[in-house]
Scaffold this motif. Sequence first.
Motif, PDB file in Angstrom:
ATOM      1  N   ALA A 130       7.893   7.108  -1.354  1.00 26.65           N
ATOM      2  CA  ALA A 130       6.913   6.544  -2.294  1.00 26.65           C
ATOM      3  C   ALA A 130       6.100   7.637  -2.976  1.00 26.65           C
ATOM      4  O   ALA A 130       5.718   7.507  -4.145  1.00 26.65           O
ATOM      5  CB  ALA A 130       5.987   5.572  -1.564  1.00 26.65           C
ATOM      6  N   GLU A 131       5.836   8.734  -2.251  1.00 27.70           N
ATOM      7  CA  GLU A 131       5.072   9.847  -2.813  1.00 27.70           C
ATOM      8  C   GLU A 131       5.951  10.816  -3.596  1.00 27.70           C
ATOM      9  O   GLU A 131       5.440  11.803  -4.146  1.00 27.70           O
ATOM     10  CB  GLU A 131       4.362  10.600  -1.684  1.00 27.70           C
ATOM     11  N   GLY A 132       7.245  10.572  -3.636  1.00 28.31           N
ATOM     12  CA  GLY A 132       8.158  11.479  -4.318  1.00 28.31           C
ATOM     13  C   GLY A 132       8.397  12.764  -3.553  1.00 28.31           C
ATOM     14  O   GLY A 132       8.900  13.749  -4.112  1.00 28.31           O
ATOM     15  N   LYS A 133       8.101  12.775  -2.244  1.00 31.48           N
ATOM     16  CA  LYS A 133       8.246  13.991  -1.442  1.00 31.48           C
ATOM     17  C   LYS A 133       9.586  14.068  -0.711  1.00 31.48           C
ATOM     18  O   LYS A 133       9.941  15.116  -0.184  1.00 31.48           O
ATOM     19  CB  LYS A 133       7.104  14.085  -0.427  1.00 31.48           C
ATOM     20  N   ALA A 134      10.291  12.947  -0.651  1.00 24.42           N
ATOM     21  CA  ALA A 134      11.603  12.932  -0.014  1.00 24.42           C
ATOM     22  C   ALA A 134      12.569  12.148  -0.887  1.00 24.42           C
ATOM     23  O   ALA A 134      12.179  11.180  -1.552  1.00 24.42           O
ATOM     24  CB  ALA A 134      11.539  12.308   1.381  1.00 24.42           C
ATOM     25  N   LYS A 135      13.817  12.556  -0.878  1.00 24.38           N
ATOM     26  CA  LYS A 135      14.839  11.833  -1.612  1.00 24.38           C
ATOM     27  C   LYS A 135      15.226  10.581  -0.833  1.00 24.38           C
ATOM     28  O   LYS A 135      15.279  10.599   0.396  1.00 24.38           O
ATOM     29  CB  LYS A 135      16.065  12.723  -1.817  1.00 24.38           C
ATOM     30  N   PRO A 184      -4.535   7.295   6.245  1.00 24.04           N
ATOM     31  CA  PRO A 184      -3.475   6.965   7.198  1.00 24.04           C
ATOM     32  C   PRO A 184      -2.544   8.148   7.453  1.00 24.04           C
ATOM     33  O   PRO A 184      -2.291   8.964   6.563  1.00 24.04           O
ATOM     34  CB  PRO A 184      -2.726   5.817   6.503  1.00 24.04           C
ATOM     35  N   LEU A 185      -2.044   8.231   8.673  1.00 23.23           N
ATOM     36  CA  LEU A 185      -1.070   9.249   9.023  1.00 23.23           C
ATOM     37  C   LEU A 185       0.274   8.934   8.377  1.00 23.23           C
ATOM     38  O   LEU A 185       0.521   7.803   7.940  1.00 23.23           O
ATOM     39  CB  LEU A 185      -0.934   9.330  10.541  1.00 23.23           C
ATOM     40  N   ILE A 186       1.160   9.922   8.347  1.00 28.00           N
ATOM     41  CA  ILE A 186       2.421   9.779   7.628  1.00 28.00           C
ATOM     42  C   ILE A 186       3.294   8.680   8.211  1.00 28.00           C
ATOM     43  O   ILE A 186       4.123   8.089   7.511  1.00 28.00           O
ATOM     44  CB  ILE A 186       3.181  11.132   7.597  1.00 28.00           C
ATOM     45  N   HIS A 187       3.118   8.343   9.495  1.00 31.74           N
ATOM     46  CA  HIS A 187       3.940   7.307  10.120  1.00 31.74           C
ATOM     47  C   HIS A 187       3.306   5.922  10.044  1.00 31.74           C
ATOM     48  O   HIS A 187       3.873   4.956  10.581  1.00 31.74           O
ATOM     49  CB  HIS A 187       4.210   7.651  11.587  1.00 31.74           C
ATOM     50  N   ALA A 188       2.153   5.799   9.399  1.00 28.13           N
ATOM     51  CA  ALA A 188       1.442   4.518   9.366  1.00 28.13           C
ATOM     52  C   ALA A 188       2.095   3.547   8.388  1.00 28.13           C
ATOM     53  O   ALA A 188       2.668   3.951   7.372  1.00 28.13           O
ATOM     54  CB  ALA A 188      -0.021   4.744   8.981  1.00 28.13           C
ATOM     55  N   LEU A 189       1.984   2.270   8.693  1.00 29.03           N
ATOM     56  CA  LEU A 189       2.439   1.227   7.780  1.00 29.03           C
ATOM     57  C   LEU A 189       1.491   1.184   6.593  1.00 29.03           C
ATOM     58  O   LEU A 189       0.300   0.920   6.743  1.00 29.03           O
ATOM     59  CB  LEU A 189       2.458  -0.125   8.501  1.00 29.03           C
ATOM     60  N   GLN A 190       2.024   1.451   5.388  1.00 26.67           N
ATOM     61  CA  GLN A 190       1.198   1.505   4.192  1.00 26.67           C
ATOM     62  C   GLN A 190       1.744   0.560   3.129  1.00 26.67           C
ATOM     63  O   GLN A 190       2.867   0.048   3.233  1.00 26.67           O
ATOM     64  CB  GLN A 190       1.138   2.938   3.666  1.00 26.67           C
ATOM     65  N   TYR A 244       8.132  16.897  13.006  1.00 26.69           N
ATOM     66  CA  TYR A 244       9.370  17.556  12.605  1.00 26.69           C
ATOM     67  C   TYR A 244      10.173  16.697  11.621  1.00 26.69           C
ATOM     68  O   TYR A 244      10.732  17.199  10.648  1.00 26.69           O
ATOM     69  CB  TYR A 244      10.222  17.878  13.832  1.00 26.69           C
ATOM     70  N   VAL A 245      10.222  15.390  11.890  1.00 26.09           N
ATOM     71  CA  VAL A 245      10.934  14.494  10.980  1.00 26.09           C
ATOM     72  C   VAL A 245      10.289  14.513   9.598  1.00 26.09           C
ATOM     73  O   VAL A 245      10.974  14.602   8.566  1.00 26.09           O
ATOM     74  CB  VAL A 245      10.960  13.055  11.535  1.00 26.09           C
ATOM     75  N   ALA A 246       8.964  14.446   9.563  1.00 30.96           N
ATOM     76  CA  ALA A 246       8.258  14.445   8.277  1.00 30.96           C
ATOM     77  C   ALA A 246       8.466  15.756   7.527  1.00 30.96           C
ATOM     78  O   ALA A 246       8.609  15.762   6.295  1.00 30.96           O
ATOM     79  CB  ALA A 246       6.765  14.201   8.503  1.00 30.96           C
ATOM     80  N   GLU A 247       8.489  16.877   8.252  1.00 28.34           N
ATOM     81  CA  GLU A 247       8.690  18.167   7.603  1.00 28.34           C
ATOM     82  C   GLU A 247      10.106  18.296   7.058  1.00 28.34           C
ATOM     83  O   GLU A 247      10.308  18.719   5.915  1.00 28.34           O
ATOM     84  CB  GLU A 247       8.407  19.309   8.601  1.00 28.34           C
TER      85      GLU A 247
END
Length: 386
Positions: free
Chosen positions: A200-205, A125-131, A376-379
């Motif tokens: 959830a992945e610990g990649k963003a606060k 799934p892409l980063i914006h997908a419902l997971q 850009y938002v994901a980065e």
Amino acid sequence: MSKKLFILSLLVWAVGCFSHAVVAQPPRGPFVVSPQINSDKTVTFRYLAPSAKEVKLSGQFLKSPMEMVKDSIGIWSVTVSNIKPDIYPYSFQVDGVTVMDPANVSFFPNERFKASLVDVPDNPPLIHALQNVPHGTITYEYYPSVEGTTGSVVVYTPPNYDKDASKKYPVFYLISGTTDTEETFFKVGRTNLILDNLIAEGKAKPMIVVMPYGNPMAKIAEQKGRSKPADPTSRDGADAVNRAKLFEVDLVSNLIPYIEKNYRTLNNRENRAIGGFSRGGGQTLRTAFGNMDKFAWICCYSSYLSTSEMESNFKSITEKPENTNKQLKLFWIGVGDEDFLYKGTVEFMDYLKAKKVNYKSLITPGGHTWMNVKTYVAETAQLLFR
């Protein structure tokens, strides 16, 4: 009247009423499924228009509109292959008139055009997908705004926000583009799902994201019974700068205090970020540069300020670059290489570089699209508040 005759009369009356109710119902056409994501990764679009002479599909996944074919009951359809997985706006051109897809509940919130949205999935799934991860909450809020009006804003709170009443969070103020609404970063940018997945992945606060409506002049006109003002004719002319100032006043004087009163926020510049796309990017830069005591994180998506405006209004940013670099924990600029604002954005970055103002940048393929904005938002979400 005998009992049997009475019952018979009741039955006749009931049947008559039922028949009248059935007759009174509006006729229903065929059930239309659109868009339909097929197992072979093609997508089928359908539109019911028995009397139309021509229907075309228009979308940001196409180089030009595609002709659709009508079947025997009046449903026009076309199947498209090789669509790169992402979320795209699309519409139908029915005898020259652009319309949304009435079979699709997903739409693009915008003041000017109305488009439907198709979400083409990918695997993984892409980063914006419902997971299947913990999800935050979206809340629609109203706050006291400029000139006695009521402002509208969409607020994202991260997963588990309601579980610990003592925990406070940093805030990202995220502003959408010209003619977009406060819903666009949510419904098109899927900012809530991007944050859910990254957290959830610990990649963003975990953070609160505040998505305001970027056109307070239109809100004033609407609520005071005036005509909506036309868009400025120049991105850096006096009208555009004055409108950006009005937005800045509203954000700093009204919205931020409202958010900090009603949400558990960390109320200092180190825990306050601002970002925006297109017009919202210009509002971001003007607001941040004019309030360096309020924001330590700046994210500019597909936008810039001209050299003349920087020299006349924000000379303090470049006169002492060492001070600016010390104040800003992140200054991030992204733009697509086919974006109509690409040239101006690159010139802005060159200006900052010559003035020794530090920034991070990302140039992506493509144009002035929300497909790029999601990137850009994901980065930037991964860099904020670190």
